[in-house]
Design a protein around this motif. Structure first.
Motif, PDB file in Angstrom:
ATOM      1  N   PHE A  20       1.409   5.912   2.986  1.00 40.42           N
ATOM      2  CA  PHE A  20       0.074   5.239   2.523  1.00 40.42           C
ATOM      3  C   PHE A  20      -0.545   5.409   1.101  1.00 40.42           C
ATOM      4  CE2 PHE A  20      -4.273   6.876   1.685  1.00 40.42           C
ATOM      5  CZ  PHE A  20      -5.085   5.641   1.902  1.00 40.42           C
ATOM      6  N   LEU A  21      -0.320   6.663   0.565  1.00 41.56           N
ATOM      7  CA  LEU A  21      -0.651   6.684  -0.996  1.00 41.56           C
ATOM      8  C   LEU A  21       0.367   5.611  -1.832  1.00 41.56           C
ATOM      9  CD1 LEU A  21      -0.792  10.399  -1.663  1.00 41.56           C
ATOM     10  CD2 LEU A  21      -2.707   8.905  -1.370  1.00 41.56           C
ATOM     11  N   HIS A  22       1.486   5.602  -1.576  1.00 41.55           N
ATOM     12  CA  HIS A  22       2.316   4.555  -2.271  1.00 41.55           C
ATOM     13  C   HIS A  22       1.743   3.133  -2.064  1.00 41.55           C
ATOM     14  CE1 HIS A  22       6.134   2.669  -3.888  1.00 41.55           C
ATOM     15  NE2 HIS A  22       5.963   1.970  -2.844  1.00 41.55           N
ATOM     16  N   LEU A  23       1.315   2.684  -0.867  1.00 44.87           N
ATOM     17  CA  LEU A  23       0.793   1.320  -0.602  1.00 44.87           C
ATOM     18  C   LEU A  23      -0.350   1.220  -0.946  1.00 44.87           C
ATOM     19  CD1 LEU A  23       1.997   0.945   3.401  1.00 44.87           C
ATOM     20  CD2 LEU A  23       3.078  -0.001   1.367  1.00 44.87           C
ATOM     21  N   LEU A  24      -1.148   2.223  -1.169  1.00 44.17           N
ATOM     22  CA  LEU A  24      -2.638   2.103  -1.897  1.00 44.17           C
ATOM     23  C   LEU A  24      -2.467   1.916  -3.152  1.00 44.17           C
ATOM     24  CD1 LEU A  24      -5.721   2.577  -1.513  1.00 44.17           C
ATOM     25  CD2 LEU A  24      -5.124   5.008  -2.033  1.00 44.17           C
ATOM     26  N   LEU A  25      -1.717   2.677  -3.904  1.00 44.87           N
ATOM     27  CA  LEU A  25      -1.451   2.298  -5.370  1.00 44.87           C
ATOM     28  C   LEU A  25      -0.951   0.990  -5.657  1.00 44.87           C
ATOM     29  CD1 LEU A  25       0.071   6.058  -6.221  1.00 44.87           C
ATOM     30  CD2 LEU A  25      -2.285   5.018  -6.912  1.00 44.87           C
ATOM     31  N   GLU A  26      -0.065   0.496  -4.800  1.00 43.26           N
ATOM     32  CA  GLU A  26       0.777  -0.766  -5.007  1.00 43.26           C
ATOM     33  C   GLU A  26      -0.670  -1.730  -4.876  1.00 43.26           C
ATOM     34  OE1 GLU A  26       3.673  -1.637  -2.213  1.00 43.26           O
ATOM     35  OE2 GLU A  26       5.427  -1.096  -3.660  1.00 43.26           O
ATOM     36  N   LEU A  27      -1.347  -1.592  -3.763  1.00 41.36           N
ATOM     37  CA  LEU A  27      -2.418  -2.745  -3.440  1.00 41.36           C
ATOM     38  C   LEU A  27      -3.628  -2.761  -4.758  1.00 41.36           C
ATOM     39  CD1 LEU A  27      -4.321  -4.140  -1.574  1.00 41.36           C
ATOM     40  CD2 LEU A  27      -5.602  -2.094  -1.166  1.00 41.36           C
ATOM     41  N   MET A  28      -3.793  -1.400  -5.296  1.00 37.32           N
ATOM     42  CA  MET A  28      -4.858  -1.497  -6.405  1.00 37.32           C
ATOM     43  C   MET A  28      -4.084  -1.937  -7.558  1.00 37.32           C
ATOM     44  SD  MET A  28      -6.992   1.824  -5.298  1.00 37.32           S
ATOM     45  CE  MET A  28      -8.260   1.898  -6.444  1.00 37.32           C
ATOM     46  N   ALA A  29      -2.883  -1.479  -7.819  1.00 36.73           N
ATOM     47  CA  ALA A  29      -2.296  -2.222  -9.199  1.00 36.73           C
ATOM     48  C   ALA A  29      -2.285  -3.469  -8.859  1.00 36.73           C
ATOM     49  CB  ALA A  29      -0.852  -1.521  -9.194  1.00 36.73           C
ATOM     50  N   GLY A  30      -1.837  -4.321  -7.875  1.00 37.51           N
ATOM     51  CA  GLY A  30      -1.831  -5.592  -7.538  1.00 37.51           C
ATOM     52  C   GLY A  30      -2.988  -6.287  -7.820  1.00 37.51           C
ATOM     53  N   TYR A  31      -4.283  -5.650  -7.450  1.00 41.31           N
ATOM     54  CA  TYR A  31      -5.591  -6.211  -7.950  1.00 41.31           C
ATOM     55  C   TYR A  31      -6.249  -5.388  -8.989  1.00 41.31           C
ATOM     56  CZ  TYR A  31      -4.780  -8.961  -3.667  1.00 41.31           C
ATOM     57  OH  TYR A  31      -4.207  -9.904  -2.600  1.00 41.31           O
ATOM     58  N   ARG A  32      -5.773  -4.907 -10.003  1.00 46.83           N
ATOM     59  CA  ARG A  32      -6.355  -3.855 -10.895  1.00 46.83           C
ATOM     60  C   ARG A  32      -7.489  -4.601 -11.564  1.00 46.83           C
ATOM     61  NH1 ARG A  32      -1.391  -4.772 -12.309  1.00 46.83           N
ATOM     62  NH2 ARG A  32      -1.001  -5.855 -14.565  1.00 46.83           N
ATOM     63  N   PHE A  33      -7.596  -5.917 -11.874  1.00 46.31           N
ATOM     64  CA  PHE A  33      -8.832  -6.382 -12.485  1.00 46.31           C
ATOM     65  C   PHE A  33      -9.944  -6.202 -11.782  1.00 46.31           C
ATOM     66  CE2 PHE A  33      -8.660  -9.952  -9.056  1.00 46.31           C
ATOM     67  CZ  PHE A  33      -9.650 -10.330  -9.065  1.00 46.31           C
ATOM     68  N   LEU A  34      -9.961  -6.125 -10.212  1.00 44.26           N
ATOM     69  CA  LEU A  34     -11.119  -5.745  -9.577  1.00 44.26           C
ATOM     70  C   LEU A  34     -11.837  -4.213  -9.912  1.00 44.26           C
ATOM     71  CD1 LEU A  34     -10.253  -7.081  -5.931  1.00 44.26           C
ATOM     72  CD2 LEU A  34     -11.997  -7.842  -7.600  1.00 44.26           C
ATOM     73  N   PHE A  35     -10.770  -3.373 -10.403  1.00 43.43           N
ATOM     74  CA  PHE A  35     -11.305  -2.242 -10.715  1.00 43.43           C
ATOM     75  C   PHE A  35     -11.414  -1.755 -12.142  1.00 43.43           C
ATOM     76  CE2 PHE A  35      -8.646  -2.307  -6.832  1.00 43.43           C
ATOM     77  CZ  PHE A  35      -9.598  -1.545  -5.942  1.00 43.43           C
ATOM     78  N   ARG A  36     -11.215  -2.760 -12.944  1.00 47.85           N
ATOM     79  CA  ARG A  36     -11.239  -2.582 -14.552  1.00 47.85           C
ATOM     80  C   ARG A  36     -12.674  -2.176 -14.908  1.00 47.85           C
ATOM     81  NH1 ARG A  36      -7.940  -6.711 -17.279  1.00 47.85           N
ATOM     82  NH2 ARG A  36      -6.331  -5.215 -17.116  1.00 47.85           N
ATOM     83  N   ASP A  37     -13.594  -3.013 -14.621  1.00 49.64           N
ATOM     84  CA  ASP A  37     -14.938  -2.941 -14.746  1.00 49.64           C
ATOM     85  C   ASP A  37     -15.943  -3.285 -13.581  1.00 49.64           C
ATOM     86  OD1 ASP A  37     -17.464  -2.535 -15.844  1.00 49.64           O
ATOM     87  OD2 ASP A  37     -17.026  -3.824 -17.638  1.00 49.64           O
ATOM     88  N   ILE A  38     -15.949  -2.601 -12.806  1.00 50.89           N
ATOM     89  CA  ILE A  38     -16.581  -2.931 -11.402  1.00 50.89           C
ATOM     90  C   ILE A  38     -18.029  -3.428 -11.603  1.00 50.89           C
ATOM     91  CG2 ILE A  38     -17.249  -2.216  -9.105  1.00 50.89           C
ATOM     92  CD1 ILE A  38     -14.857  -0.194  -9.132  1.00 50.89           C
ATOM     93  N   GLU A  39     -18.706  -2.741 -12.483  1.00 55.59           N
ATOM     94  CA  GLU A  39     -19.952  -3.100 -12.347  1.00 55.59           C
ATOM     95  C   GLU A  39     -20.410  -4.389 -13.010  1.00 55.59           C
ATOM     96  OE1 GLU A  39     -18.862  -0.196 -13.730  1.00 55.59           O
ATOM     97  OE2 GLU A  39     -19.426   1.217 -12.361  1.00 55.59           O
TER      98      GLU A  39
END
Length: 183
Positions: free
Chosen positions: A81-100
């Motif tokens: 799960f942790l591996h898949l989560l990290l892959e997911l978030m890395a794949g869409y990292r632009f969403l987490f770069r500056d959320i606000e």
């Protein structure tokens, strides 16, 4: 690589957004990278907002597949799960770069990421509670909830912290398919 133009636009947009950020990527740059005219891109997506919306849909679908806890989850299931989560978030990292900032430009980002954060919290709680019931962790219900919340904060905001601190977290990550060394 020809194929489906709409899909190529989305893949290219995701790559460019991840590399340069959504605000740092223009539709003309996307069209150039896909090797189509700006008019052709406009035919498929009239505004950059529609590209972001389509990528949010893709992220939501991918997140649903990741946020599944098997019955009687094991520690190995948790690592997967942790591996898949990290892959997911890395794949869409632009969403987490500056959320606000992204959420101010695209209100649906706040909705989708808020839903993701709640789902991720529930998933972490299930794993933590399962590990506690199997005797691998000694936690009460309130402690499990706090731990799950903290794990979500770490997952969603550690990249921002690393950029602020000027560190490269990827250099410290274990290779794919391996478990981190015990601490």
């Amino acid at each position: 690589m020809r194929g489906n133009t709409r899909s190529r636009i989305l893949v290219t947009s995701l790559l460019l957004f991840n590399e340069h950020g959504e605000p740092g990527t223009t539709t003309n740059e996307i069209a150039d990278e896909v090797d189509i005219s700006p008019g052709n891109l406009h035919y498929h997506f009239q505004k950059k907002r529609q590209i972001v919306e389509a990528l949010l849909d893709e992220f939501s679908a991918d997140a649903k597949r990741v946020l599944v806890v098997p019955d009687d989850a094991t520690l190995d299931d948790y690592w997967v799960f942790l591996h898949l989560l990290l892959e997911l978030m890395a794949g869409y990292r632009f969403l987490f770069r500056d959320i606000e900032t992204l959420a101010d430009s695209y209100p649906r980002v706040r909705q989708v990421l808020g839903h993701f954060a709640r789902g991720l919290t529930a998933t972490f709680e299930l794993y933590v509670s399962g590990l506690a019931s199997n005797g691998m962790l000694k936690l009460g219900e309130a402690e499990a909830h706090r731990l799950a919340r903290n794990l979500v904060v770490i997952a969603m905001f550690s990249d921002r912290f690393d950029r602020l601190a000027g560190t490269d977290a990827t250099a410290r990550l274990p290779a794919a398919g391996t478990k981190p060394a015990p601490v």
